[in-house]
Every structure is written in C-alpha cells, then in structure tokens.
Design a protein around this motif. Structure first.
Motif, PDB file in Angstrom:
ATOM      1  N   SER A  91      46.829  38.740  51.401  1.00 24.11           N
ATOM      2  CA  SER A  91      47.348  38.474  50.056  1.00 24.11           C
ATOM      3  C   SER A  91      46.415  38.946  48.949  1.00 24.11           C
ATOM      4  O   SER A  91      46.872  39.284  47.864  1.00 24.11           O
ATOM      5  CB  SER A  91      47.646  36.985  49.896  1.00 24.11           C
ATOM      6  OG  SER A  91      46.461  36.237  50.063  1.00 24.11           O
ATOM      7  N   ASP A  92      45.115  38.983  49.220  1.00 26.13           N
ATOM      8  CA  ASP A  92      44.186  39.386  48.150  1.00 26.13           C
ATOM      9  C   ASP A  92      43.706  40.834  48.265  1.00 26.13           C
ATOM     10  O   ASP A  92      42.922  41.294  47.455  1.00 26.13           O
ATOM     11  CB  ASP A  92      42.978  38.455  48.117  1.00 26.13           C
ATOM     12  CG  ASP A  92      42.152  38.507  49.387  1.00 26.13           C
ATOM     13  OD1 ASP A  92      42.642  39.034  50.398  1.00 26.13           O
ATOM     14  OD2 ASP A  92      41.016  38.020  49.355  1.00 26.13           O
ATOM     15  N   SER A  93      44.225  41.572  49.226  1.00 26.69           N
ATOM     16  CA  SER A  93      43.722  42.927  49.454  1.00 26.69           C
ATOM     17  C   SER A  93      43.985  43.855  48.276  1.00 26.69           C
ATOM     18  O   SER A  93      43.098  44.604  47.865  1.00 26.69           O
ATOM     19  CB  SER A  93      44.317  43.513  50.735  1.00 26.69           C
ATOM     20  OG  SER A  93      45.724  43.537  50.653  1.00 26.69           O
ATOM     21  N   PHE A  94      45.190  43.813  47.719  1.00 28.37           N
ATOM     22  CA  PHE A  94      45.476  44.702  46.590  1.00 28.37           C
ATOM     23  C   PHE A  94      44.847  44.203  45.304  1.00 28.37           C
ATOM     24  O   PHE A  94      44.587  44.985  44.393  1.00 28.37           O
ATOM     25  CB  PHE A  94      46.978  44.936  46.443  1.00 28.37           C
ATOM     26  CG  PHE A  94      47.485  45.919  47.459  1.00 28.37           C
ATOM     27  CD1 PHE A  94      47.270  47.275  47.301  1.00 28.37           C
ATOM     28  CD2 PHE A  94      48.127  45.482  48.602  1.00 28.37           C
ATOM     29  CE1 PHE A  94      47.702  48.183  48.244  1.00 28.37           C
ATOM     30  CE2 PHE A  94      48.566  46.380  49.556  1.00 28.37           C
ATOM     31  CZ  PHE A  94      48.355  47.733  49.381  1.00 28.37           C
ATOM     32  N   LEU A 144      45.275  52.894  35.212  1.00 29.58           N
ATOM     33  CA  LEU A 144      45.107  51.976  34.094  1.00 29.58           C
ATOM     34  C   LEU A 144      45.804  50.640  34.368  1.00 29.58           C
ATOM     35  O   LEU A 144      45.224  49.574  34.135  1.00 29.58           O
ATOM     36  CB  LEU A 144      45.656  52.609  32.814  1.00 29.58           C
ATOM     37  CG  LEU A 144      45.287  51.942  31.507  1.00 29.58           C
ATOM     38  CD1 LEU A 144      43.772  51.880  31.331  1.00 29.58           C
ATOM     39  CD2 LEU A 144      45.924  52.675  30.342  1.00 29.58           C
ATOM     40  N   LEU A 145      47.013  50.702  34.913  1.00 36.70           N
ATOM     41  CA  LEU A 145      47.727  49.463  35.244  1.00 36.70           C
ATOM     42  C   LEU A 145      46.980  48.650  36.291  1.00 36.70           C
ATOM     43  O   LEU A 145      46.917  47.420  36.203  1.00 36.70           O
ATOM     44  CB  LEU A 145      49.141  49.778  35.744  1.00 36.70           C
ATOM     45  CG  LEU A 145      50.162  50.114  34.675  1.00 36.70           C
ATOM     46  CD1 LEU A 145      51.475  50.559  35.320  1.00 36.70           C
ATOM     47  CD2 LEU A 145      50.404  48.935  33.748  1.00 36.70           C
ATOM     48  N   LEU A 146      46.414  49.334  37.291  1.00 35.94           N
ATOM     49  CA  LEU A 146      45.665  48.623  38.327  1.00 35.94           C
ATOM     50  C   LEU A 146      44.462  47.877  37.762  1.00 35.94           C
ATOM     51  O   LEU A 146      44.014  46.895  38.332  1.00 35.94           O
ATOM     52  CB  LEU A 146      45.199  49.590  39.420  1.00 35.94           C
ATOM     53  CG  LEU A 146      46.273  50.070  40.377  1.00 35.94           C
ATOM     54  CD1 LEU A 146      45.707  51.122  41.313  1.00 35.94           C
ATOM     55  CD2 LEU A 146      46.874  48.931  41.166  1.00 35.94           C
ATOM     56  N   THR A 147      43.946  48.360  36.658  1.00 37.74           N
ATOM     57  CA  THR A 147      42.785  47.695  36.069  1.00 37.74           C
ATOM     58  C   THR A 147      43.172  46.645  35.035  1.00 37.74           C
ATOM     59  O   THR A 147      42.354  45.796  34.704  1.00 37.74           O
ATOM     60  CB  THR A 147      41.847  48.722  35.399  1.00 37.74           C
ATOM     61  OG1 THR A 147      42.528  49.356  34.316  1.00 37.74           O
ATOM     62  CG2 THR A 147      41.371  49.759  36.399  1.00 37.74           C
ATOM     63  N   ALA A 194      45.328  38.534  40.787  1.00 37.22           N
ATOM     64  CA  ALA A 194      46.240  37.689  41.567  1.00 37.22           C
ATOM     65  C   ALA A 194      47.679  38.209  41.464  1.00 37.22           C
ATOM     66  O   ALA A 194      48.405  38.263  42.463  1.00 37.22           O
ATOM     67  CB  ALA A 194      46.160  36.248  41.102  1.00 37.22           C
ATOM     68  N   LEU A 195      48.088  38.593  40.262  1.00 36.21           N
ATOM     69  CA  LEU A 195      49.434  39.131  40.061  1.00 36.21           C
ATOM     70  C   LEU A 195      49.580  40.475  40.760  1.00 36.21           C
ATOM     71  O   LEU A 195      50.608  40.762  41.371  1.00 36.21           O
ATOM     72  CB  LEU A 195      49.727  39.257  38.566  1.00 36.21           C
ATOM     73  CG  LEU A 195      51.090  39.830  38.186  1.00 36.21           C
ATOM     74  CD1 LEU A 195      52.220  38.974  38.755  1.00 36.21           C
ATOM     75  CD2 LEU A 195      51.203  39.929  36.674  1.00 36.21           C
ATOM     76  N   LEU A 212      52.331  41.359  43.557  1.00 37.23           N
ATOM     77  CA  LEU A 212      53.244  42.472  43.297  1.00 37.23           C
ATOM     78  C   LEU A 212      53.256  43.459  44.461  1.00 37.23           C
ATOM     79  O   LEU A 212      54.315  43.855  44.950  1.00 37.23           O
ATOM     80  CB  LEU A 212      52.846  43.179  41.999  1.00 37.23           C
ATOM     81  CG  LEU A 212      53.639  44.420  41.619  1.00 37.23           C
ATOM     82  CD1 LEU A 212      55.077  44.056  41.277  1.00 37.23           C
ATOM     83  CD2 LEU A 212      52.983  45.129  40.450  1.00 37.23           C
ATOM     84  N   PHE A 213      52.077  43.833  44.930  1.00 36.34           N
ATOM     85  CA  PHE A 213      52.000  44.793  46.028  1.00 36.34           C
ATOM     86  C   PHE A 213      52.445  44.190  47.355  1.00 36.34           C
ATOM     87  O   PHE A 213      53.199  44.805  48.102  1.00 36.34           O
ATOM     88  CB  PHE A 213      50.587  45.368  46.155  1.00 36.34           C
ATOM     89  CG  PHE A 213      50.355  46.550  45.263  1.00 36.34           C
ATOM     90  CD1 PHE A 213      50.567  47.829  45.717  1.00 36.34           C
ATOM     91  CD2 PHE A 213      49.946  46.373  43.955  1.00 36.34           C
ATOM     92  CE1 PHE A 213      50.369  48.927  44.895  1.00 36.34           C
ATOM     93  CE2 PHE A 213      49.742  47.449  43.120  1.00 36.34           C
ATOM     94  CZ  PHE A 213      49.951  48.743  43.587  1.00 36.34           C
ATOM     95  N   ASN A 214      51.966  42.983  47.674  1.00 36.07           N
ATOM     96  CA  ASN A 214      52.268  42.377  48.966  1.00 36.07           C
ATOM     97  C   ASN A 214      53.725  41.941  49.110  1.00 36.07           C
ATOM     98  O   ASN A 214      54.308  42.094  50.180  1.00 36.07           O
ATOM     99  CB  ASN A 214      51.354  41.186  49.236  1.00 36.07           C
ATOM    100  CG  ASN A 214      49.946  41.621  49.560  1.00 36.07           C
ATOM    101  OD1 ASN A 214      49.064  41.484  48.736  1.00 36.07           O
ATOM    102  ND2 ASN A 214      49.732  42.167  50.745  1.00 36.07           N
ATOM    103  N   LYS A 215      54.306  41.402  48.068  1.00 40.35           N
ATOM    104  CA  LYS A 215      55.656  40.828  48.165  1.00 40.35           C
ATOM    105  C   LYS A 215      56.766  41.754  47.688  1.00 40.35           C
ATOM    106  O   LYS A 215      57.921  41.539  48.023  1.00 40.35           O
ATOM    107  CB  LYS A 215      55.728  39.522  47.360  1.00 40.35           C
ATOM    108  CG  LYS A 215      54.703  38.486  47.732  1.00 40.35           C
ATOM    109  CD  LYS A 215      54.932  37.968  49.124  1.00 40.35           C
ATOM    110  CE  LYS A 215      53.930  36.843  49.418  1.00 40.35           C
ATOM    111  NZ  LYS A 215      53.718  36.657  50.820  1.00 40.35           N
ATOM    112  N   VAL A 216      56.420  42.763  46.886  1.00 33.80           N
ATOM    113  CA  VAL A 216      57.462  43.628  46.326  1.00 33.80           C
ATOM    114  C   VAL A 216      57.325  45.059  46.836  1.00 33.80           C
ATOM    115  O   VAL A 216      58.163  45.546  47.595  1.00 33.80           O
ATOM    116  CB  VAL A 216      57.439  43.591  44.775  1.00 33.80           C
ATOM    117  CG1 VAL A 216      58.513  44.498  44.205  1.00 33.80           C
ATOM    118  CG2 VAL A 216      57.607  42.162  44.266  1.00 33.80           C
TER     119      VAL A 216
END
Length: 128
Positions: free
Chosen positions: A66-69, A95-98, A103-104, A108-112
């Motif tokens: 869950s915390d990897s991304f 830029l968005l990744l930063t 947590a969000l 976003l990556f893990n669940k969507v």
C-alpha cells in the motif's frame, strides 16, 4: 510504439526515410520535441520506481504494497532537484507525483491505476 525526436532543420530527408521504414513495419511513431528532456524524465521515473522494486523484490510486490507508490512519489521529490540542475523541464506526471500527498498517491496507484486485473498492472507485472 517508437519515440523519435522531431526532425531538425536539414534532417527532414533522413527522418522521412526512418519514418517510412518503421511505419512499413507497422510501428506507430510518437514525435518528441525535446528528446534529451524526455529521456531525463524517463530515467528519473525509472529510478524512482526501480528503487522500490529492488527493495520489494519484484514489480508485482511493488503493486501489492500500500505504501510502495507513496515511496515512488517521495523518490521523485528527491530526484527533481537533480533534473532541475541538469536544466530539464519537469513534465506533468513527475510534477504530480511530487505534489500529490504520498498516502493519496499510494491509494490512487494501488486501488485505481494498478488494481488487480487492470491492463496497466499486467504490463507492470511482466516488466522484466
């Protein structure tokens, strides 16, 4: 898909030959305005992701944590100053990744984006 730098003045003839060759082999071409900047962004993103893959052991493990991304986003935050020092323009994804809270970002990556059974997840799982 093949990524090529947009032709510069005087190189149009050879670029057209290259374009025709790859299109005849059914490759789709995406023209990049600034290849050096594009490459720097991809190297940075790969470093941010691969760091987590090495910690966890595999791409599937990356997508199951869950915390990897969230950590990928943190890694990108550390890489951005290096890109800026090289004179690179920061792309929207980096830029968005930063900017998205870790947590969000992880959720976003893990669940969507990389939900189990999704096409992006399958691409990542078989990335060797």
């Amino acid at each position: 898909m093949l990524f090529l730098e947009k032709p510069r003045v005087g190189t149009e003839h050879i670029n057209n030959k290259v374009k025709e060759l790859f299109e005849s082999a059914h490759f789709k071409i995406s023209w990049i305005k600034d290849m050096q900047n594009w490459l720097w962004g991809h190297f940075a993103m790969n470093a941010a992701i691969e760091t987590e893959v090495l910690k966890l052991g595999s791409f599937p493990a990356l997508m199951d944590q869950s915390d990897s991304f969230a950590n990928v986003g943190k890694n990108m935050r550390e890489i951005i100053p290096v890109l800026k020092a090289r004179g690179s323009k920061i792309d929207t994804i980096s830029l968005l990744l930063t900017k998205i809270p870790p947590a969000l970002l992880g959720t976003l990556f893990n669940k969507v984006i990389f939900a189990k059974g999704s096409l992006p997840r399958l691409f990542m799982e078989y990335n060797i």
